[in-house]
Scaffold this motif. Sequence first.
Motif, PDB file in Angstrom:
ATOM      1  N   VAL A  77       0.875  -1.173   0.000  1.00 51.61           N
ATOM      2  CA  VAL A  77       0.000   0.000   0.000  1.00 51.61           C
ATOM      3  C   VAL A  77       0.908   1.218   0.000  1.00 51.61           C
ATOM      4  CG1 VAL A  77      -1.759   1.295   1.271  1.00 51.61           C
ATOM      5  CG2 VAL A  77      -1.829  -1.216   1.232  1.00 51.61           C
ATOM      6  N   THR A  78       0.713   2.104  -0.953  1.00 50.12           N
ATOM      7  CA  THR A  78       1.577   3.278  -1.041  1.00 50.12           C
ATOM      8  C   THR A  78       1.013   4.441  -0.233  1.00 50.12           C
ATOM      9  OG1 THR A  78       0.465   4.209  -2.974  1.00 50.12           O
ATOM     10  CG2 THR A  78       2.279   2.627  -3.397  1.00 50.12           C
ATOM     11  N   LEU A  79       1.893   5.346   0.102  1.00 50.88           N
ATOM     12  CA  LEU A  79       1.472   6.577   0.768  1.00 50.88           C
ATOM     13  C   LEU A  79       0.503   7.347  -0.121  1.00 50.88           C
ATOM     14  CD1 LEU A  79       1.711   8.475   3.177  1.00 50.88           C
ATOM     15  CD2 LEU A  79       3.749   9.454   2.097  1.00 50.88           C
ATOM     16  N   ALA A  80       0.718   7.316  -1.419  1.00 52.90           N
ATOM     17  CA  ALA A  80      -0.187   7.999  -2.354  1.00 52.90           C
ATOM     18  C   ALA A  80      -1.611   7.454  -2.235  1.00 52.90           C
ATOM     19  CB  ALA A  80       0.328   7.864  -3.783  1.00 52.90           C
ATOM     20  N   GLU A  81      -1.754   6.153  -2.042  1.00 55.99           N
ATOM     21  CA  GLU A  81      -3.085   5.570  -1.879  1.00 55.99           C
ATOM     22  C   GLU A  81      -3.752   6.076  -0.602  1.00 55.99           C
ATOM     23  OE1 GLU A  81      -3.418   1.169  -3.124  1.00 55.99           O
ATOM     24  OE2 GLU A  81      -1.264   1.511  -2.804  1.00 55.99           O
ATOM     25  N   VAL A  82      -2.986   6.141   0.463  1.00 52.18           N
ATOM     26  CA  VAL A  82      -3.514   6.637   1.740  1.00 52.18           C
ATOM     27  C   VAL A  82      -3.909   8.103   1.603  1.00 52.18           C
ATOM     28  CG1 VAL A  82      -2.952   7.077   4.172  1.00 52.18           C
ATOM     29  CG2 VAL A  82      -2.166   4.961   3.073  1.00 52.18           C
ATOM     30  N   MET A  83      -3.061   8.881   0.963  1.00 54.51           N
ATOM     31  CA  MET A  83      -3.352  10.303   0.793  1.00 54.51           C
ATOM     32  C   MET A  83      -4.579  10.512  -0.085  1.00 54.51           C
ATOM     33  SD  MET A  83      -1.208  11.454   2.847  1.00 54.51           S
ATOM     34  CE  MET A  83      -1.365  13.203   2.671  1.00 54.51           C
ATOM     35  N   ALA A  84      -4.789   9.634  -1.063  1.00 51.61           N
ATOM     36  CA  ALA A  84      -5.976   9.731  -1.918  1.00 51.61           C
ATOM     37  C   ALA A  84      -7.253   9.499  -1.102  1.00 51.61           C
ATOM     38  CB  ALA A  84      -5.887   8.735  -3.071  1.00 51.61           C
ATOM     39  N   VAL A  85      -7.200   8.577  -0.166  1.00 55.31           N
ATOM     40  CA  VAL A  85      -8.347   8.339   0.712  1.00 55.31           C
ATOM     41  C   VAL A  85      -8.619   9.583   1.548  1.00 55.31           C
ATOM     42  CG1 VAL A  85      -9.208   6.994   2.670  1.00 55.31           C
ATOM     43  CG2 VAL A  85      -8.041   5.833   0.778  1.00 55.31           C
ATOM     44  N   LEU A  86      -7.567  10.153   2.119  1.00 58.15           N
ATOM     45  CA  LEU A  86      -7.732  11.377   2.912  1.00 58.15           C
ATOM     46  C   LEU A  86      -8.295  12.512   2.058  1.00 58.15           C
ATOM     47  CD1 LEU A  86      -4.499  11.318   5.077  1.00 58.15           C
ATOM     48  CD2 LEU A  86      -6.855  11.009   5.872  1.00 58.15           C
ATOM     49  N   GLU A  87      -7.804  12.630   0.850  1.00 61.26           N
ATOM     50  CA  GLU A  87      -8.292  13.673  -0.069  1.00 61.26           C
ATOM     51  C   GLU A  87      -9.781  13.496  -0.345  1.00 61.26           C
ATOM     52  OE1 GLU A  87      -8.130  17.013  -2.468  1.00 61.26           O
ATOM     53  OE2 GLU A  87      -6.468  16.213  -1.303  1.00 61.26           O
ATOM     54  N   ALA A  88     -10.184  12.253  -0.569  1.00 60.20           N
ATOM     55  CA  ALA A  88     -11.589  11.980  -0.864  1.00 60.20           C
ATOM     56  C   ALA A  88     -12.495  12.300   0.323  1.00 60.20           C
ATOM     57  CB  ALA A  88     -11.761  10.511  -1.274  1.00 60.20           C
ATOM     58  N   ARG A  89     -11.951  12.215   1.502  1.00 60.32           N
ATOM     59  CA  ARG A  89     -12.734  12.487   2.714  1.00 60.32           C
ATOM     60  C   ARG A  89     -12.887  13.974   3.010  1.00 60.32           C
ATOM     61  NH1 ARG A  89     -10.274   8.111   7.015  1.00 60.32           N
ATOM     62  NH2 ARG A  89     -11.044   6.253   5.958  1.00 60.32           N
ATOM     63  N   GLN A  90     -12.189  14.824   2.314  1.00 64.08           N
ATOM     64  CA  GLN A  90     -12.210  16.250   2.614  1.00 64.08           C
ATOM     65  C   GLN A  90     -13.528  16.929   2.296  1.00 64.08           C
ATOM     66  OE1 GLN A  90      -9.771  17.797   4.437  1.00 64.08           O
ATOM     67  NE2 GLN A  90      -9.247  15.641   4.570  1.00 64.08           N
ATOM     68  N   ASP A  91     -14.361  16.288   1.508  1.00 64.43           N
ATOM     69  CA  ASP A  91     -15.635  16.890   1.123  1.00 64.43           C
ATOM     70  C   ASP A  91     -16.727  16.733   2.174  1.00 64.43           C
ATOM     71  OD1 ASP A  91     -14.526  17.708  -1.231  1.00 64.43           O
ATOM     72  OD2 ASP A  91     -15.248  16.004  -2.379  1.00 64.43           O
ATOM     73  N   ARG A  92     -16.444  15.965   3.229  1.00 64.45           N
ATOM     74  CA  ARG A  92     -17.452  15.811   4.277  1.00 64.45           C
ATOM     75  C   ARG A  92     -16.806  15.936   5.648  1.00 64.45           C
ATOM     76  NH1 ARG A  92     -19.018   9.411   3.656  1.00 64.45           N
ATOM     77  NH2 ARG A  92     -18.310   9.451   1.551  1.00 64.45           N
ATOM     78  N   SER A  93     -17.625  16.228   6.624  1.00 64.69           N
ATOM     79  CA  SER A  93     -17.111  16.406   7.982  1.00 64.69           C
ATOM     80  C   SER A  93     -16.704  15.058   8.569  1.00 64.69           C
ATOM     81  CB  SER A  93     -18.172  17.041   8.872  1.00 64.69           C
ATOM     82  OG  SER A  93     -19.171  16.085   9.219  1.00 64.69           O
ATOM     83  N   GLY A  94     -15.945  15.113   9.629  1.00 61.22           N
ATOM     84  CA  GLY A  94     -15.555  13.890  10.321  1.00 61.22           C
ATOM     85  C   GLY A  94     -16.752  13.110  10.831  1.00 61.22           C
TER      86      GLY A  94
END
Length: 103
Positions: A77-94
């Motif tokens: 699993v690459t860091l880029a994959e993890v960062m993509a998940v975080l990026e996708a989550r930015q459109d909604r609140s925690g």
Amino acid sequence: MTLDELERIVATRAAASPEESWTAKLLAKGPEKTAEKFGEEAIEAVIEAVKGDRQRLASEAADVLFHLLVMLRARDVTLAEVMAVLEARQDRSGLQEKAARNR
């Protein structure tokens, strides 16, 4: 240092001989061992956070980040994959994110 740079360091050390590199030696023991080591480091960070020792917490947090990247590498699993998940989550609140995961 950035996490991308740290990921490259992990990759370099992973390619070394297990006799010469702690990272390579840990990876040679398998993904389960890398996960165990990550868990140990995370617990140590929690302990230091509760104690309130800023320097020890910073040190343990560094270990957590390093061993997280080793564990990710063990499962390809690459860091880029993890960062993509975080990026996708930015459109909604925690709270929205948590509710979506608990459905």
